[in-house]
Design a protein around this motif. Structure first.
Motif, mmCIF file in Angstrom:
data_model
loop_
_atom_site.group_PDB
_atom_site.id
_atom_site.type_symbol
_atom_site.label_atom_id
_atom_site.label_comp_id
_atom_site.label_asym_id
_atom_site.label_seq_id
_atom_site.Cartn_x
_atom_site.Cartn_y
_atom_site.Cartn_z
ATOM 1 N N LYS A 202 -11.268 -6.054 -4.541
ATOM 2 C CA LYS A 202 -10.319 -7.088 -4.117
ATOM 3 C C LYS A 202 -8.941 -6.481 -3.820
ATOM 4 O O LYS A 202 -8.280 -6.851 -2.847
ATOM 5 N N SER A 203 -8.524 -5.558 -4.659
ATOM 6 C CA SER A 203 -7.240 -4.879 -4.458
ATOM 7 C C SER A 203 -7.225 -4.142 -3.115
ATOM 8 O O SER A 203 -6.253 -4.216 -2.347
ATOM 9 N N LEU A 204 -8.319 -3.451 -2.829
ATOM 10 C CA LEU A 204 -8.407 -2.685 -1.579
ATOM 11 C C LEU A 204 -8.438 -3.613 -0.363
ATOM 12 O O LEU A 204 -7.846 -3.313 0.679
ATOM 13 N N LEU A 205 -9.105 -4.753 -0.494
ATOM 14 C CA LEU A 205 -9.117 -5.731 0.605
ATOM 15 C C LEU A 205 -7.713 -6.277 0.862
ATOM 16 O O LEU A 205 -7.331 -6.534 2.003
ATOM 17 N N CYS A 206 -6.923 -6.432 -0.224
ATOM 18 C CA CYS A 206 -5.535 -6.889 -0.061
ATOM 19 C C CYS A 206 -4.728 -5.874 0.755
ATOM 20 O O CYS A 206 -3.917 -6.250 1.613
ATOM 21 N N ALA A 207 -4.941 -4.578 0.485
ATOM 22 C CA ALA A 207 -4.232 -3.546 1.259
ATOM 23 C C ALA A 207 -4.620 -3.634 2.734
ATOM 24 O O ALA A 207 -3.767 -3.544 3.631
ATOM 25 N N LEU A 208 -5.913 -3.847 2.999
ATOM 26 C CA LEU A 208 -6.370 -3.952 4.391
ATOM 27 C C LEU A 208 -5.862 -5.226 5.061
ATOM 28 O O LEU A 208 -5.639 -5.252 6.269
ATOM 29 N N ALA A 209 -5.687 -6.281 4.265
ATOM 30 C CA ALA A 209 -5.139 -7.525 4.828
ATOM 31 C C ALA A 209 -3.712 -7.310 5.312
ATOM 32 O O ALA A 209 -3.224 -8.012 6.197
ATOM 33 N N MET A 210 -3.021 -6.322 4.716
ATOM 34 C CA MET A 210 -1.676 -5.960 5.186
ATOM 35 C C MET A 210 -1.753 -4.951 6.326
ATOM 36 O O MET A 210 -0.726 -4.429 6.763
ATOM 37 N N GLN A 211 -2.984 -4.637 6.777
ATOM 38 C CA GLN A 211 -3.207 -3.605 7.811
ATOM 39 C C GLN A 211 -2.670 -2.247 7.352
ATOM 40 O O GLN A 211 -2.238 -1.429 8.172
ATOM 41 N N ASP A 212 -2.699 -2.035 6.036
ATOM 42 C CA ASP A 212 -2.131 -0.802 5.471
ATOM 43 C C ASP A 212 -3.269 0.117 5.027
ATOM 44 O O ASP A 212 -3.643 0.156 3.858
ATOM 45 N N THR A 213 -3.818 0.869 6.000
ATOM 46 C CA THR A 213 -4.955 1.747 5.670
ATOM 47 C C THR A 213 -4.515 2.939 4.827
ATOM 48 O O THR A 213 -5.312 3.499 4.082
ATOM 49 N N VAL A 214 -3.236 3.314 4.925
ATOM 50 C CA VAL A 214 -2.735 4.457 4.143
ATOM 51 C C VAL A 214 -2.816 4.133 2.648
ATOM 52 O O VAL A 214 -3.361 4.908 1.857
ATOM 53 N N THR A 215 -2.304 2.949 2.270
ATOM 54 C CA THR A 215 -2.375 2.521 0.862
ATOM 55 C C THR A 215 -3.831 2.329 0.442
ATOM 56 O O THR A 215 -4.223 2.716 -0.667
ATOM 57 N N ALA A 216 -4.641 1.757 1.316
ATOM 58 C CA ALA A 216 -6.051 1.525 0.981
ATOM 59 C C ALA A 216 -6.744 2.852 0.667
ATOM 60 O O ALA A 216 -7.463 2.971 -0.339
ATOM 61 N N LYS A 217 -6.511 3.878 1.517
ATOM 62 C CA LYS A 217 -7.158 5.185 1.289
ATOM 63 C C LYS A 217 -6.641 5.842 0.011
ATOM 64 O O LYS A 217 -7.414 6.403 -0.769
ATOM 65 N N ARG A 218 -5.328 5.745 -0.182
ATOM 66 C CA ARG A 218 -4.733 6.368 -1.372
ATOM 67 C C ARG A 218 -5.284 5.708 -2.647
ATOM 68 O O ARG A 218 -5.662 6.387 -3.599
ATOM 69 N N ASN A 219 -5.354 4.377 -2.640
ATOM 70 C CA ASN A 219 -5.858 3.669 -3.820
ATOM 71 C C ASN A 219 -7.343 3.930 -4.048
ATOM 72 O O ASN A 219 -7.790 4.062 -5.187
#
Length: 289
Positions: A202-219
């Motif tokens: 769910k946390s990773l989907l939230c990062a993608l909802a912000m279109q923030d793939t950098v944060t998603a990959k890092r997390n």
């Protein structure tokens, strides 16, 4: 003229007692004790007649009498009884009565009970009034109080509900912080460890909802270091596929990944909604941040 109901008779006696002047020898405390008992009887009679607003009002009057006698436990109980009656169709009044209950509990150091009532308020905001913001605030307050009382599982459940609501409100940063907090608490116990991959998903989907793939990959990498089994889970592989599709702007690959995941692990309403938001970002149906 129709005869008065038992509830009406109790109510009139209670009003009369509460408004009477104390005699030379009687204390005002005993007057309010007796009035409180009569209001309670009136309230219970109204409940039998299914007159829930009247029952709630009578319990609230009882609570005020108990407060005048400094009987704080009885007052808290009466307010809670008022709330339960008001819940049958009068959500605003139920919230007010629960708030009074909580005041008595917190002043008496009974934070576990205060948390229970605060959670009830959250549910009323959510289910009866669709007020996500206030529901979220109440879940967080309840979560804090449960945590103080070492009720970790119940605290986590409240914080998880708050996280879901932050995401619904598109406050993705706050949602991620809460999901990570709940995951951290759950990692330490064999009983709750199995649920961690869902919080991280769910946390990773939230990062993608912000279109923030950098944060998603890092997390995604960081979660793998916190639990070495995570990278091999379906959840982690699913997110990897989504990140790649978002980066490539590949709508078809994205849809294929979602369909494949859903065939094995049915997507709930929350995940379906956020996955649609992410997809709209790829197809340009919303402005990219």
């Amino acid at each position: 003229m129709p005869s008065k109901s038992p509830a009406q008779i109790f109510l009139e006696k209670a009003d009369k007692k509460a408004n009477s002047s104390s005699g030379w020898f009687a204390s005002s405390t005993s007057k309010f004790e007796e009035a409180g008992d009569l209001y309670q009887q009136a309230a219970n009679s109204f409940k039998i007649d299914k007159l829930f607003k009247e029952a709630g009002d009578a319990f609230a009057r009882e609570a005020e009498c108990r407060e005048k006698c400094k009987e704080t436990n009885d007052a808290a109980n009466a307010w809670w009884n008022a709330a339960k009656a008001y819940k049958r169709g009068y959500p605003d009044l139920a919230i007010q009565a629960l708030t009074q209950t909580i005041t008595h509990y917190t002043q008496g150091g009974r934070f576990r009970q205060a948390a229970d009532r605060e959670k009830e308020i959250a549910q009323i905001y959510l289910q009866e009034q669709n007020d996500l913001r206030r529901a979220c605030e109440s879940y967080e307050r309840a979560g804090d109080w449960y945590a103080q009382e070492d009720a970790v599982a119940t605290s986590n459940a409240c914080f998880k509900d708050a996280a879901d609501l932050h995401a619904d409100l598109e406050e993705y940063g706050a949602a991620i912080a809460r999901y990570e907090q709940v995951a951290d608490h759950s990692l330490g116990s064999a009983l709750t460890k199995y649920s961690v991959k869902d919080y991280w998903l769910k946390s990773l989907l939230c990062a993608l909802a912000m279109q923030d793939t950098v944060t998603a990959k890092r997390n995604l990498t960081r979660y793998g270091s916190l639990d070495t089994t995570f990278p091999s889970t379906r959840e982690a592989k699913f997110v990897s596929a989504l990140i790649e599709a978002v980066e490539q702007g590949d709508d078809e690959a994205y849809t294929a990944a979602v369909v494949e995941f859903d065939q094995v692990t049915k997507l709930d309403n929350w995940k379906t909604a956020i996955l649609l938001k992410i997809k709209r970002g790829i197809t340009g149906d919303m402005k990219l941040t």
